[in-house]
Design a protein around this motif. Structure first.
Motif, PDB file in Angstrom:
ATOM      1  N   ASN A 429     -12.893  -4.294  -5.030  1.00 19.18           N
ATOM      2  CA  ASN A 429     -13.726  -4.579  -3.848  1.00 19.18           C
ATOM      3  C   ASN A 429     -13.101  -5.622  -2.929  1.00 19.18           C
ATOM      4  N   VAL A 430     -11.865  -5.379  -2.523  1.00 20.40           N
ATOM      5  CA  VAL A 430     -11.162  -6.245  -1.584  1.00 20.40           C
ATOM      6  C   VAL A 430     -11.291  -5.660  -0.177  1.00 20.40           C
ATOM      7  N   VAL A 431     -11.754  -6.466   0.744  1.00 20.77           N
ATOM      8  CA  VAL A 431     -11.940  -6.070   2.139  1.00 20.77           C
ATOM      9  C   VAL A 431     -11.213  -7.077   3.016  1.00 20.77           C
ATOM     10  N   TRP A 432     -10.531  -6.589   4.060  1.00 18.92           N
ATOM     11  CA  TRP A 432      -9.817  -7.461   4.993  1.00 18.92           C
ATOM     12  C   TRP A 432     -10.560  -7.489   6.320  1.00 18.92           C
ATOM     13  N   LYS A 456      -4.502   0.061  -4.456  1.00 19.64           N
ATOM     14  CA  LYS A 456      -5.863   0.594  -4.482  1.00 19.64           C
ATOM     15  C   LYS A 456      -6.349   0.794  -3.040  1.00 19.64           C
ATOM     16  N   PRO A 457      -7.154   1.826  -2.805  1.00 24.02           N
ATOM     17  CA  PRO A 457      -7.707   2.000  -1.453  1.00 24.02           C
ATOM     18  C   PRO A 457      -8.508   0.761  -1.035  1.00 24.02           C
ATOM     19  N   PHE A 458      -8.477   0.464   0.256  1.00 25.45           N
ATOM     20  CA  PHE A 458      -9.226  -0.685   0.777  1.00 25.45           C
ATOM     21  C   PHE A 458      -9.523  -0.483   2.248  1.00 25.45           C
ATOM     22  N   TRP A 459     -10.391  -1.348   2.783  1.00 28.07           N
ATOM     23  CA  TRP A 459     -10.796  -1.296   4.189  1.00 28.07           C
ATOM     24  C   TRP A 459     -10.316  -2.546   4.922  1.00 28.07           C
ATOM     25  N   GLU A 460     -10.089  -2.348   6.214  1.00 26.11           N
ATOM     26  CA  GLU A 460      -9.785  -3.455   7.132  1.00 26.11           C
ATOM     27  C   GLU A 460     -10.644  -3.272   8.384  1.00 26.11           C
ATOM     28  N   LEU A 535     -20.330   0.388   2.047  1.00 24.52           N
ATOM     29  CA  LEU A 535     -19.309   0.318   1.008  1.00 24.52           C
ATOM     30  C   LEU A 535     -19.983   0.024  -0.322  1.00 24.52           C
ATOM     31  N   ASP A 536     -19.893   0.961  -1.239  1.00 22.07           N
ATOM     32  CA  ASP A 536     -20.442   0.749  -2.570  1.00 22.07           C
ATOM     33  C   ASP A 536     -19.402   0.069  -3.452  1.00 22.07           C
ATOM     34  N   PRO A 537     -19.811  -0.909  -4.236  1.00 19.25           N
ATOM     35  CA  PRO A 537     -18.834  -1.627  -5.066  1.00 19.25           C
ATOM     36  C   PRO A 537     -18.342  -0.769  -6.223  1.00 19.25           C
ATOM     37  N   GLU A 538     -17.106  -1.021  -6.625  1.00 22.42           N
ATOM     38  CA  GLU A 538     -16.607  -0.412  -7.850  1.00 22.42           C
ATOM     39  C   GLU A 538     -17.388  -0.974  -9.027  1.00 22.42           C
ATOM     40  N   ALA A 539     -17.559  -0.145 -10.027  1.00 21.13           N
ATOM     41  CA  ALA A 539     -18.314  -0.574 -11.207  1.00 21.13           C
ATOM     42  C   ALA A 539     -17.588  -1.697 -11.929  1.00 21.13           C
TER      43      ALA A 539
END
Length: 539
Positions: A429-432, A456-460, A535-539
């Protein structure tokens, strides 16, 4: 919270010299009776005027049990802070703060500690005249909320950057820095200022003719009539933005987490740079010397908590309960020179964060127990930002990306190592969040689309500008597989649109304490939501 008077400009154009080189407002103050706490009433005569508080108040660098409260006087005076968990100021605690002196730009701060977690705190600041010790300023009130220690309520924060750029300053006819008022209405827990807090290299003129023939009218000051080179010039640039009523109102209610980018010093600067002869506006040619002065002014005019080991350190992290940690980066102080950015190995020239900061970020992310990890990067990842200064060669790049669409090279190597580390350690759950390019954008990065796939996929998310020219959209480098989900402006958008074009933007993130879902939205100048994602968090 009481509604206390603070400095309010009343004319479209301020007389030159209204704000001196040190950023001190030379304003006459009203005469009246002052009640000094614990002392008999003192009558104020025309020779003994109250200290004024021209910049209002700010809070920042909040934790679960502490916060910085900042303010500025118009003369040497001692800061006094009273605070309470009650809006009526019952059970008030009182802190005698430091003196605001010429040596620190007449600014002062108090680190309030021992505060209750997740609580609303109300405070008021007064300044005691150091010549006439029974004379006090009018109190100026503010509020903030400390970070929680439990996930028992939603968290909301906003982010943006780029303020007073390209000569677009405070236009009272337009309503000033309207984006601050739109963000204030969100009632956020804090604000991430993603840099370019000032445009030290961008003078402000009284009038600018718009393409349709209309005039954009700026408040003007002596300090903002030329590029900043002295310490007082930089102080004056920060003081200029505090003339805006919207920023003062926002600052009194919302804590700041701030970082810097290039325009706090000079466009696209880097350590060790010597400004070339093609740039005629500068007598001082050392970017490092200019940066030292700019850094001091930035620290003086923002609610930073200083690192006792390294008082000049800008990068830092904030824990905001079990739902959120925020990591504020510094992508200026340790970078190598701007170049074609195609180095094949990590070295001094390919550095962007630098080895020490990159190692700190990796370990801080690894140690984080929060659901969401937000990295505040003052420059975007895949957007190509060329260095177009007249004194640099063509084909020189300013940000991470180098426009080659291939495997990582140059500054991308450092980023690739960070992304690889996040995957190897299964950091979730890393977001930029970022700014810099003067339009809004949402980008999803996925290894299936990338040349470099070990991440890992992520959002910016990109916000800004707060009050500056609108540019872009920029070329997109494909190295890390960016998928543009939203861009706020069309491909043929005119460049350097004034704020009157209404293309000013901020981002908002809300975290639900039950589902731990993060809702991110991008907003326009008046607060309208333009695009959003859950954005749903990873478990």
């Amino acid at each position: 919270m009481s509604d206390q008077p603070i400095f309010k400009p009343t004319r479209r154009t301020l007389i030159k010299g209204l704000v001196s080189a040190s950023g001190t407002a030379l304003l006459s103050s009203r005469i009246g009776d002052v009640l000094a706490q614990g002392a008999a009433p003192a009558t104020v005569t025309s020779e003994r005027l109250r200290p004024q508080v021209p910049g209002g108040v700010m809070s920042g660098d909040i934790t679960a049990d502490s916060a910085i409260v900042w303010s500025r006087s118009d003369r040497p005076a001692r800061m006094i802070v009273e605070y309470s968990t009650d809006a009526a100021f019952k059970n008030v605690a009182r802190r005698i703060g430091p003196a605001a002196l010429e040596s620190n730009g007449l600014t002062a701060r108090v680190d309030l500690t021992g505060l209750p977690a997740g609580a609303d705190l109300f405070y008021r600041v007064r300044f005691q005249d150091l010549v006439h010790d029974k004379v006090f300023s009018e109190p100026v009130a503010g509020r903030f909320r400390t970070a929680p220690v439990q996930a028992n309520r939603p968290i909301c924060f906003v982010f943006s950057g780029d303020e007073a750029g390209q000569g677009w300053g405070i236009n009272e006819r337009f309503g000033g820095y309207r984006l601050y008022e739109a963000m204030r209405r969100e009632s956020p827990d804090f604000f991430i200022h993603s840099g370019d807090q000032i445009y030290a290299d961008g003078p402000i003129q009284a009038e600018v003719k718009l393409p349709d023939g209309a005039l954009w009218t700026n408040l003007v000051t002596e300090a903002k009539s030329h590029v900043a080179q002295t310490l007082d010039d930089y102080r004056g640039a920060f003081a200029y933005n505090q003339l805006d009523k919207n920023k003062r109102a926002f600052s009194a209610e919302v804590p700041f987490l701030v970082q810097w980018d290039d325009h706090e010093v000079r466009n696209n600067w880097y350590p060790g740079q010597q400004i070339g002869p093609e740039e005629k506006r500068y007598q001082e040619r050392s970017a490092s010397l200019l940066a030292a002065r700019a850094r001091q002014a930035m620290f003086e005019y923002n609610p930073f908590r200083f690192n006792p080991i390294d008082p000049e350190q800008i990068y830092r992290a904030f824990q905001y309960g079990p739902l959120l940690d925020v990591f504020m980066l510094d992508e200026r102080s340790y970078r190598g020179r701007n170049s074609p950015n195609r180095q094949t190995g990590l070295d001094a020239d390919s550095a962007f964060l630098g080895p020490a900061q990159a190692a700190w970020l990796k370990q801080s992310l690894k140690q984080s127990k929060a659901t969401w990890k937000v990295i505040a990067s003052d420059m975007p990842i895949s957007l190509v930002v060329p260095d177009l200064n007249p004194d640099v060669p063509k084909g020189t790049y300013e940000a991470w990306a180098n426009a080659d669409d291939g495997m990582p090279s140059g500054r991308e190597l450092e980023l690739a190592e960070i992304l690889r580390f996040i995957k190897q350690e299964n950091i979730q759950n890393v977001v930029w969040v970022t700014a810099d390019v003067h339009y809004a954008q949402a980008t999803c990065y996925h290894p299936s689309r990338a040349k470099f796939t070990d991440f890992k996929p992520f959002w910016e998310f990109v916000g800004g500008p707060i009050n500056a020219g609108t540019f872009g959209p920029n070329e997109v480098d494909q190295t890390f597989g960016p998928d543009l989900r939203y861009v706020s402006i069309p491909k043929d958008n005119p460049q350097n649109q004034s704020p009157a074009a209404l293309q000013q933007y901020y981002g908002r993130a809300k975290i639900d304490p039950i589902t731990r879902t993060m809702h991110v939205s991008l907003h326009d100048l008046d607060g309208k939501s333009l695009w959003e994602v859950k954005l749903d968090p990873e478990a």
